[in-house]
Design a protein around this motif. Structure first.
Motif, PDB file in Angstrom:
ATOM      1  N   ASN A  79       0.833  -1.207   0.000  1.00 54.61           N
ATOM      2  CA  ASN A  79       0.000   0.000   0.000  1.00 54.61           C
ATOM      3  C   ASN A  79       0.866   1.255   0.000  1.00 54.61           C
ATOM      4  OD1 ASN A  79      -2.703  -0.793  -0.196  1.00 54.61           O
ATOM      5  ND2 ASN A  79      -2.768  -1.365   1.965  1.00 54.61           N
ATOM      6  N   GLN A  80       1.964   1.225   0.734  1.00 53.16           N
ATOM      7  CA  GLN A  80       2.868   2.377   0.763  1.00 53.16           C
ATOM      8  C   GLN A  80       3.488   2.626  -0.608  1.00 53.16           C
ATOM      9  OE1 GLN A  80       5.643   1.731   3.961  1.00 53.16           O
ATOM     10  NE2 GLN A  80       4.110   2.125   5.553  1.00 53.16           N
ATOM     11  N   VAL A  81       3.827   1.538  -1.299  1.00 56.27           N
ATOM     12  CA  VAL A  81       4.367   1.677  -2.659  1.00 56.27           C
ATOM     13  C   VAL A  81       3.315   2.317  -3.563  1.00 56.27           C
ATOM     14  CG1 VAL A  81       5.093   0.405  -4.719  1.00 56.27           C
ATOM     15  CG2 VAL A  81       6.050  -0.176  -2.481  1.00 56.27           C
ATOM     16  N   SER A  82       2.083   1.847  -3.458  1.00 57.88           N
ATOM     17  CA  SER A  82       1.000   2.400  -4.263  1.00 57.88           C
ATOM     18  C   SER A  82       0.807   3.882  -3.971  1.00 57.88           C
ATOM     19  CB  SER A  82      -0.298   1.632  -3.985  1.00 57.88           C
ATOM     20  OG  SER A  82      -1.366   2.206  -4.694  1.00 57.88           O
ATOM     21  N   THR A  83       0.812   4.233  -2.696  1.00 57.61           N
ATOM     22  CA  THR A  83       0.644   5.636  -2.299  1.00 57.61           C
ATOM     23  C   THR A  83       1.806   6.493  -2.804  1.00 57.61           C
ATOM     24  OG1 THR A  83      -0.590   4.956  -0.333  1.00 57.61           O
ATOM     25  CG2 THR A  83       0.347   7.170  -0.315  1.00 57.61           C
ATOM     26  N   ALA A  84       3.020   5.968  -2.677  1.00 52.61           N
ATOM     27  CA  ALA A  84       4.199   6.713  -3.140  1.00 52.61           C
ATOM     28  C   ALA A  84       4.143   6.931  -4.651  1.00 52.61           C
ATOM     29  CB  ALA A  84       5.476   5.979  -2.747  1.00 52.61           C
ATOM     30  N   LEU A  85       3.757   5.906  -5.394  1.00 53.31           N
ATOM     31  CA  LEU A  85       3.649   6.058  -6.849  1.00 53.31           C
ATOM     32  C   LEU A  85       2.557   7.056  -7.214  1.00 53.31           C
ATOM     33  CD1 LEU A  85       4.139   2.387  -8.066  1.00 53.31           C
ATOM     34  CD2 LEU A  85       5.567   4.348  -8.651  1.00 53.31           C
ATOM     35  N   GLY A  86       1.457   7.014  -6.480  1.00 52.25           N
ATOM     36  CA  GLY A  86       0.393   7.986  -6.731  1.00 52.25           C
ATOM     37  C   GLY A  86       0.866   9.408  -6.468  1.00 52.25           C
ATOM     38  N   GLY A  87       1.602   9.611  -5.376  1.00 52.75           N
ATOM     39  CA  GLY A  87       2.153  10.932  -5.072  1.00 52.75           C
ATOM     40  C   GLY A  87       3.167  11.377  -6.110  1.00 52.75           C
ATOM     41  N   ALA A  88       4.007  10.453  -6.544  1.00 49.32           N
ATOM     42  CA  ALA A  88       4.994  10.786  -7.581  1.00 49.32           C
ATOM     43  C   ALA A  88       4.295  11.133  -8.889  1.00 49.32           C
ATOM     44  CB  ALA A  88       5.956   9.619  -7.782  1.00 49.32           C
ATOM     45  N   ALA A  89       3.188  10.447  -9.177  1.00 44.19           N
ATOM     46  CA  ALA A  89       2.424  10.753 -10.395  1.00 44.19           C
ATOM     47  C   ALA A  89       1.853  12.167 -10.337  1.00 44.19           C
ATOM     48  CB  ALA A  89       1.310   9.724 -10.587  1.00 44.19           C
TER      49      ALA A  89
END
Length: 139
Positions: A79-89
């Protein structure tokens, strides 16, 4: 794993900063910069799509891990990876908007420069006699 935005052969600085301020040199520099910014904007758009896709995949993977009843720490990390990728996007989107704005302003600058100085350059270029450099009479 290498980045698609990394340096590639034949693609150095967008425009040389050589102090050559002749009309055609400035037009060439503005054109080169505009083309480079258009290319960057396209690459950032592709990066943004990949980030969003990977964020969605990571979110789906977190659900699959939870459904498989694995340790909750793996669900959390995914979930943290998903959140980080969303923030980076989100940040890549902002950067893409900036690149598109710079591209548009560069193309506008080239048109304005052409409108203001092309006729003068045509006159200066068609003379057989040497003419003073721009700014000579302003001293």
């Amino acid at each position: 794993m290498s980045s698609n935005l990394a340096s590639r052969p034949g693609r150095g600085a967008a425009a040389a900063t050589d102090g050559d301020n002749r009309y055609k040199a400035v037009q060439h520099k503005l054109s080169t910069l505009g083309q480079a910014m258009d290319l960057v904007a396209g690459e950032l758009e592709a990066l943004l799509r990949r980030m969003r896709t990977n964020a969605e995949r990571a979110q789906g993977l977190a659900v699959d891990i939870a459904n498989a009843e694995l340790d909750k720490k793996f669900v959390e990390m995914t979930n943290q990876v998903s959140t980080a990728l969303g923030g980076a996007a989100v940040e890549a989107h902002k950067l893409n908007e900036s690149a598109q704005e710079v591209s548009g302003l560069t193309h506008d600058s080239a048109r304005t420069h052409s409108r203001l100085y092309e006729a003068l350059d045509d006159i200066r270029s068609s003379r057989r006699e040497r003419t003073p450099k721009p700014g000579f009479f302003a001293r």
